[in-house]
Design a protein around this motif. Sequence first.
Motif, PDB file in Angstrom:
ATOM      1  N   MET A   1     -24.319 -12.804 -16.747  1.00 58.63           N
ATOM      2  CA  MET A   1     -23.194 -12.718 -17.680  1.00 58.63           C
ATOM      3  C   MET A   1     -22.732 -14.125 -18.047  1.00 58.63           C
ATOM      4  O   MET A   1     -22.538 -14.954 -17.171  1.00 58.63           O
ATOM      5  N   THR A   2     -22.588 -14.399 -19.332  1.00 55.40           N
ATOM      6  CA  THR A   2     -22.133 -15.727 -19.755  1.00 55.40           C
ATOM      7  C   THR A   2     -20.628 -15.833 -19.570  1.00 55.40           C
ATOM      8  O   THR A   2     -19.900 -14.863 -19.748  1.00 55.40           O
ATOM      9  N   SER A   3     -20.171 -17.023 -19.227  1.00 60.62           N
ATOM     10  CA  SER A   3     -18.733 -17.211 -19.030  1.00 60.62           C
ATOM     11  C   SER A   3     -18.052 -17.383 -20.379  1.00 60.62           C
ATOM     12  O   SER A   3     -18.655 -17.857 -21.339  1.00 60.62           O
ATOM     13  N   PRO A   4     -16.761 -16.998 -20.480  1.00 54.41           N
ATOM     14  CA  PRO A   4     -16.037 -17.153 -21.739  1.00 54.41           C
ATOM     15  C   PRO A   4     -15.844 -18.627 -22.083  1.00 54.41           C
ATOM     16  O   PRO A   4     -15.930 -19.493 -21.220  1.00 54.41           O
ATOM     17  N   GLN A   5     -15.600 -18.915 -23.350  1.00 64.80           N
ATOM     18  CA  GLN A   5     -15.366 -20.297 -23.781  1.00 64.80           C
ATOM     19  C   GLN A   5     -13.988 -20.798 -23.378  1.00 64.80           C
ATOM     20  O   GLN A   5     -13.798 -21.961 -23.097  1.00 64.80           O
ATOM     21  N   THR A   6     -13.040 -19.881 -23.354  1.00 60.81           N
ATOM     22  CA  THR A   6     -11.680 -20.217 -22.914  1.00 60.81           C
ATOM     23  C   THR A   6     -11.152 -19.048 -22.094  1.00 60.81           C
ATOM     24  O   THR A   6     -11.642 -17.929 -22.202  1.00 60.81           O
ATOM     25  N   LEU A   7     -10.155 -19.310 -21.288  1.00 61.52           N
ATOM     26  CA  LEU A   7      -9.529 -18.269 -20.483  1.00 61.52           C
ATOM     27  C   LEU A   7      -8.127 -17.990 -21.007  1.00 61.52           C
ATOM     28  O   LEU A   7      -7.462 -18.886 -21.520  1.00 61.52           O
ATOM     29  N   ASN A   8      -7.694 -16.741 -20.880  1.00 63.24           N
ATOM     30  CA  ASN A   8      -6.357 -16.364 -21.323  1.00 63.24           C
ATOM     31  C   ASN A   8      -5.414 -16.413 -20.117  1.00 63.24           C
ATOM     32  O   ASN A   8      -5.386 -15.493 -19.302  1.00 63.24           O
ATOM     33  N   TYR A   9      -4.648 -17.501 -20.018  1.00 60.27           N
ATOM     34  CA  TYR A   9      -3.784 -17.706 -18.859  1.00 60.27           C
ATOM     35  C   TYR A   9      -2.572 -16.775 -18.879  1.00 60.27           C
ATOM     36  O   TYR A   9      -1.928 -16.569 -17.848  1.00 60.27           O
ATOM     37  N   ARG A  10      -2.295 -16.171 -20.027  1.00 59.60           N
ATOM     38  CA  ARG A  10      -1.170 -15.243 -20.120  1.00 59.60           C
ATOM     39  C   ARG A  10      -1.478 -13.908 -19.455  1.00 59.60           C
ATOM     40  O   ARG A  10      -0.596 -13.095 -19.227  1.00 59.60           O
ATOM     41  N   LYS A  11      -2.752 -13.709 -19.126  1.00 55.21           N
ATOM     42  CA  LYS A  11      -3.151 -12.463 -18.450  1.00 55.21           C
ATOM     43  C   LYS A  11      -3.077 -12.582 -16.929  1.00 55.21           C
ATOM     44  O   LYS A  11      -3.458 -11.655 -16.213  1.00 55.21           O
ATOM     45  N   ALA A  12      -2.625 -13.715 -16.437  1.00 60.94           N
ATOM     46  CA  ALA A  12      -2.574 -13.936 -14.992  1.00 60.94           C
ATOM     47  C   ALA A  12      -1.727 -12.872 -14.298  1.00 60.94           C
ATOM     48  O   ALA A  12      -0.658 -12.499 -14.777  1.00 60.94           O
ATOM     49  N   GLN A  13      -2.240 -12.393 -13.171  1.00 63.94           N
ATOM     50  CA  GLN A  13      -1.521 -11.394 -12.380  1.00 63.94           C
ATOM     51  C   GLN A  13      -1.523 -11.823 -10.917  1.00 63.94           C
ATOM     52  O   GLN A  13      -2.507 -12.396 -10.437  1.00 63.94           O
ATOM     53  N   PHE A  14      -0.435 -11.507 -10.218  1.00 61.43           N
ATOM     54  CA  PHE A  14      -0.378 -11.816  -8.789  1.00 61.43           C
ATOM     55  C   PHE A  14      -1.459 -11.024  -8.070  1.00 61.43           C
ATOM     56  O   PHE A  14      -1.616  -9.828  -8.276  1.00 61.43           O
ATOM     57  N   LEU A  15      -2.215 -11.719  -7.219  1.00 65.47           N
ATOM     58  CA  LEU A  15      -3.305 -11.076  -6.485  1.00 65.47           C
ATOM     59  C   LEU A  15      -2.921 -10.843  -5.027  1.00 65.47           C
ATOM     60  O   LEU A  15      -2.879  -9.715  -4.556  1.00 65.47           O
ATOM     61  N   THR A  16      -2.607 -11.922  -4.305  1.00 64.20           N
ATOM     62  CA  THR A  16      -2.236 -11.785  -2.895  1.00 64.20           C
ATOM     63  C   THR A  16      -1.665 -13.098  -2.366  1.00 64.20           C
ATOM     64  O   THR A  16      -1.799 -14.139  -3.004  1.00 64.20           O
ATOM     65  N   SER A  17      -1.034 -13.040  -1.203  1.00 59.46           N
ATOM     66  CA  SER A  17      -0.551 -14.233  -0.491  1.00 59.46           C
ATOM     67  C   SER A  17      -1.289 -14.325   0.836  1.00 59.46           C
ATOM     68  O   SER A  17      -1.529 -13.308   1.483  1.00 59.46           O
ATOM     69  N   ALA A  18      -1.635 -15.552   1.225  1.00 59.70           N
ATOM     70  CA  ALA A  18      -2.380 -15.745   2.467  1.00 59.70           C
ATOM     71  C   ALA A  18      -1.737 -16.841   3.303  1.00 59.70           C
ATOM     72  O   ALA A  18      -1.455 -17.922   2.788  1.00 59.70           O
ATOM     73  N   PRO A  19      -1.498 -16.597   4.602  1.00 62.26           N
ATOM     74  CA  PRO A  19      -0.917 -17.628   5.464  1.00 62.26           C
ATOM     75  C   PRO A  19      -1.945 -18.644   5.941  1.00 62.26           C
ATOM     76  O   PRO A  19      -1.591 -19.752   6.322  1.00 62.26           O
ATOM     77  N   THR A  20      -3.239 -18.274   5.938  1.00 60.12           N
ATOM     78  CA  THR A  20      -4.295 -19.164   6.419  1.00 60.12           C
ATOM     79  C   THR A  20      -5.528 -19.033   5.533  1.00 60.12           C
ATOM     80  O   THR A  20      -5.635 -18.106   4.723  1.00 60.12           O
ATOM     81  N   LEU A  21      -6.467 -19.954   5.712  1.00 60.56           N
ATOM     82  CA  LEU A  21      -7.718 -19.904   4.956  1.00 60.56           C
ATOM     83  C   LEU A  21      -8.475 -18.605   5.228  1.00 60.56           C
ATOM     84  O   LEU A  21      -9.039 -17.992   4.318  1.00 60.56           O
ATOM     85  N   ALA A  22      -8.437 -18.146   6.479  1.00 56.25           N
ATOM     86  CA  ALA A  22      -9.153 -16.926   6.855  1.00 56.25           C
ATOM     87  C   ALA A  22      -8.623 -15.697   6.126  1.00 56.25           C
ATOM     88  O   ALA A  22      -9.353 -14.731   5.892  1.00 56.25           O
ATOM     89  N   ALA A  23      -7.346 -15.737   5.746  1.00 50.49           N
ATOM     90  CA  ALA A  23      -6.730 -14.583   5.094  1.00 50.49           C
ATOM     91  C   ALA A  23      -6.850 -14.631   3.567  1.00 50.49           C
ATOM     92  O   ALA A  23      -6.401 -13.723   2.873  1.00 50.49           O
ATOM     93  N   CYS A  24      -7.478 -15.690   3.035  1.00 51.20           N
ATOM     94  CA  CYS A  24      -7.640 -15.819   1.580  1.00 51.20           C
ATOM     95  C   CYS A  24      -8.607 -14.768   1.049  1.00 51.20           C
ATOM     96  O   CYS A  24      -9.428 -14.240   1.794  1.00 51.20           O
ATOM     97  N   PRO A  25      -8.549 -14.474  -0.262  1.00 52.95           N
ATOM     98  CA  PRO A  25      -9.509 -13.542  -0.850  1.00 52.95           C
ATOM     99  C   PRO A  25     -10.934 -14.064  -0.683  1.00 52.95           C
ATOM    100  O   PRO A  25     -11.142 -15.232  -0.339  1.00 52.95           O
ATOM    101  N   GLU A  26     -11.898 -13.200  -0.930  1.00 48.52           N
ATOM    102  CA  GLU A  26     -13.305 -13.575  -0.810  1.00 48.52           C
ATOM    103  C   GLU A  26     -13.581 -14.896  -1.527  1.00 48.52           C
ATOM    104  O   GLU A  26     -13.114 -15.133  -2.633  1.00 48.52           O
TER     105      GLU A  26
END
Length: 203
Positions: A1-26
Motif C-alpha cells: 500500500m502506498t503512503s498518502p502524500q499528506t496526513l490529515n492532522y484534524r482526524k487525530a483521535q486519542f488512542l491510549t496512555s502508557a506509563p512505561t515503554l512496555a505499556a505502549c501500543p505495538e
Amino acid sequence: MTSPQTLNYRKAQFLTSAPTLAACPEDSGAEVAFAGRSNAGKSSAINTLTNQKSLARTSKTPGRTQLINFFSLDDTYRLVDLPGYGFAKVPEKVKLEWQRHLSDYLQNRSALRGLVLLMDVRHPLTEFDRTMIGWADESELPLQLLLTKADKLKRGAAMNTLQKVKRELAGFSGDVQVQLFSSLQRQGVTELEQRLNELLLGQ
C-alpha cells in the motif's frame, strides 16, 4: 500500500496512555513525539495542529502530563505527547522515574521517526532542552524545534531568538530545523504540518 502524500492532522483521535515503554501500543507504523518543559505550551500546540480544543489535555497546573499519550491519525501513523518536565510538584524520585522512561522511549522505540521539542521563545535551550537534544542526537532522531508563544514577543525580538537558537545548534550533527510557533495566532502550523509529513511519510 502506498503512503498518502499528506496526513490529515484534524482526524487525530486519542488512542491510549502508557506509563512505561512496555505499556505502549505495538511498535509498528510511524510516530512523531512532542516533548517540552511543562510550561512550553505542548498540549496547546497539539490541539492547534489538530484543530481540536481538548485532544491533548491542557492544565492550569503545568506538569500534569505524567503518561505517554498516543493519538492516532489512522492505523499506521501516530502523534505522541510525552511527559512535561520542570514545574511538576512531584517528588524527585518520581521525576527521575519519568526521565528514565522518557530516555527509554526515545532510544528504543522503533516506530519513532522524529522529535518535536517545544521551547518557550522567551526561555529557550534550558538544561532540559539540551538533554533532549542530546538524546535525539545519540538516537539519530530528526528534530523539529518549536519556539512557542511567539506572540509574546515583537517580531524583531522573536526573529533574533530564532537566529540565536539556530547558531547555537550549528554544531548539532543530526537533522534539525527551528521555527517560530504561536498557538494563539496559529503561526507556524503549516510549516509544522509539512515537517511532520516529511518525518512520518518519509518524504
